[in-house]
Write an enzyme that holds these catalytic residues in place. Structure first.
Site, mmCIF file in Angstrom:
data_model
loop_
_atom_site.group_PDB
_atom_site.id
_atom_site.type_symbol
_atom_site.label_atom_id
_atom_site.label_comp_id
_atom_site.label_asym_id
_atom_site.label_seq_id
_atom_site.Cartn_x
_atom_site.Cartn_y
_atom_site.Cartn_z
ATOM 1 N N LYS A 52 1.153 -1.928 -0.418
ATOM 2 C CA LYS A 52 0.117 0.270 -0.020
ATOM 3 C C LYS A 52 0.999 1.349 0.050
ATOM 4 O O LYS A 52 0.639 2.024 -1.051
ATOM 5 C CB LYS A 52 -1.069 0.099 1.205
ATOM 6 C CG LYS A 52 -1.422 -0.986 1.312
ATOM 7 C CD LYS A 52 -2.911 -1.088 2.786
ATOM 8 C CE LYS A 52 -3.893 -2.556 2.329
ATOM 9 N NZ LYS A 52 -4.591 -2.644 3.536
ATOM 10 N N GLN A 96 -4.039 -1.591 10.173
ATOM 11 C CA GLN A 96 -3.883 -3.478 9.146
ATOM 12 C C GLN A 96 -4.999 -4.310 9.996
ATOM 13 O O GLN A 96 -4.657 -4.661 11.147
ATOM 14 C CB GLN A 96 -2.740 -3.219 8.608
ATOM 15 C CG GLN A 96 -2.898 -4.867 8.105
ATOM 16 C CD GLN A 96 -2.824 -4.961 6.253
ATOM 17 O OE1 GLN A 96 -3.116 -3.915 6.037
ATOM 18 N NE2 GLN A 96 -3.586 -5.848 5.562
ATOM 19 N N ASP A 119 -10.865 2.747 4.020
ATOM 20 C CA ASP A 119 -10.608 1.060 4.154
ATOM 21 C C ASP A 119 -12.398 0.542 4.243
ATOM 22 O O ASP A 119 -12.870 -0.250 3.293
ATOM 23 C CB ASP A 119 -10.926 0.576 5.745
ATOM 24 C CG ASP A 119 -9.155 -0.052 4.512
ATOM 25 O OD1 ASP A 119 -9.379 -0.410 3.618
ATOM 26 O OD2 ASP A 119 -8.438 -0.727 5.884
#
Ligand code: NAD
Length: 296
Positions: A52, A96, A119
């Site tokens: 990412k 994460q 997200d």
């Protein structure tokens, strides 16, 4: 048979974003900035976050990687999120997953300001998505939509079967594809671990588009595929393999060799949905920066 190549489709998304960041830089403005929080040193999570960050660099975004030990206190993690929420130079925040057992995922996700929730996991954004309002679409389902868009795959009026009902993949995917929206308007059947196997097989045999997010390598075989179907493989599992350089291989949820004998289009693993997830995340980060929404 068409290979739905995540490298090609994500490159087209990233090219548009790069043009935008170059224009911003030329105008002397700052570019979008993504802050990624990584707790512990799980191998797969390390790889995802590194990828990412690398993709941010490639598209001219700023990024920061904030690391915590496995034993970080929940309060310290929350304090960092509050700090990032208040930092005007940070547009998107991602934590994460998975997090260590002593940390409450829901509390962490809800602590991220909904305007920075790139997200797309915050309940407020999920609620907006369910109602068809402008919002951050969860990165993986968003990536699948971008893939379908890139390859001009029609969803309207099609029968889609989604296997897996997680909050981050299967459930939002089913809601989006059945919604009154671009790359929606499908009739969607959602299957999960309590769908009897014989019924699951009958349903997948009727699917024009099959999306699989189960986490069981090669769960779907040729007998479960309708001739000419479009197959979207979300699964990513590390399978030990002493002959592989890293000691493991990445496997999807589809038996790829079998799928290509029956399907009209298939996403490979690796090189499919994983890359599109990052494209979705970058799109969301640009959207957070611009304060407006992609599908307007
Ligand atoms: P999860 O474990 O949260 O959910 C798995 C789902 O599969 C559950 O809803 C469960 O009901 C269903 N399931 C389990 N066994 C089943 C069975 N026998 N029959 C039918 N359904 C069954 O997983 P997740 O977070 O949704 O991830 C699924 C897979 O996708 C994993 O391999 C994960 O690594 C991968 N993933 C990939 C990306 C990407 O970017 N490509 C992103 C997220 C997750």
């Amino acid at each position: 048979m068409l290979v739905l190549d995540g490298k090609v489709a994500s490159a087209s998304v990233k090219a548009i974003l790069l043009q935008k960041t170059q224009a911003l830089k030329a105008a002397g403005k700052r570019t979008p900035h993504l802050a990624a929080i990584l707790v512990g040193n799980n191998g797969a999570s390390e790889t995802y976050v590194a990828s990412k960050v690398k993709n941010c660099e490639e598209t001219g975004f700023g990024s920061s990687l904030i690391r915590f030990d496995d034993n970080v206190a929940e309060l310290d993690l929350l304090a960092k999120i509050h700090e990032l929420n208040n930092d005007k130079t940070v547009d998107g925040i991602l934590v994460q997953l998975p997090l260590p057992k002593h940390i409450n995922d829901e509390k962490i996700i809800e602590a991220i300001h909904p305007d920075k929730d790139v997200d797309g996991f915050h309940p407020m954004n999920i609620g907006r998505m369910v109602q068809g309002l402008d919002t951050f679409i969860p990165a993986t389902p968003f990536g699948v939509l971008l893939m379908l868009e890139y390859y001009k795959i029609e969803t309207k009026g099609k029968h889609v079967v989604v296997i897996g009902r997680s909050n981050i993949v299967g459930r939002p995917m089913s809601i989006l594809l059945s919604g009154n929206r671009p790359k929606g308007d499908a009739t969607v059947t959602l299957c999960h671990r309590y769908t009897p196997k014989e019924e699951l097989i009958k349903l997948t045999q009727l699917a024009d588009i099959l999306v699989v997010a189960v986490g069981i390598p090669e769960f779907v075989n040729a007998a479960m595929i309708k001739p000419g179907a479009v197959i979207i493989d979300v699964g990513i599992t590390r399978v030990e393999d002493a002959t592989a350089k890293k000691g493991f291989r990445i496997k999807g949820d589809i038996n790829y060799e079998q799928a290509i004998t029956k399907a009209s289009a298939v996403t490979p693993v690796p090189g499919g949905v994983g890359l599109m997830t990052i494209a979705g995340l970058l799109m969301n980060t640009m959207k957070a920066y611009e304060g407006k929404f992609y599908h307007n």
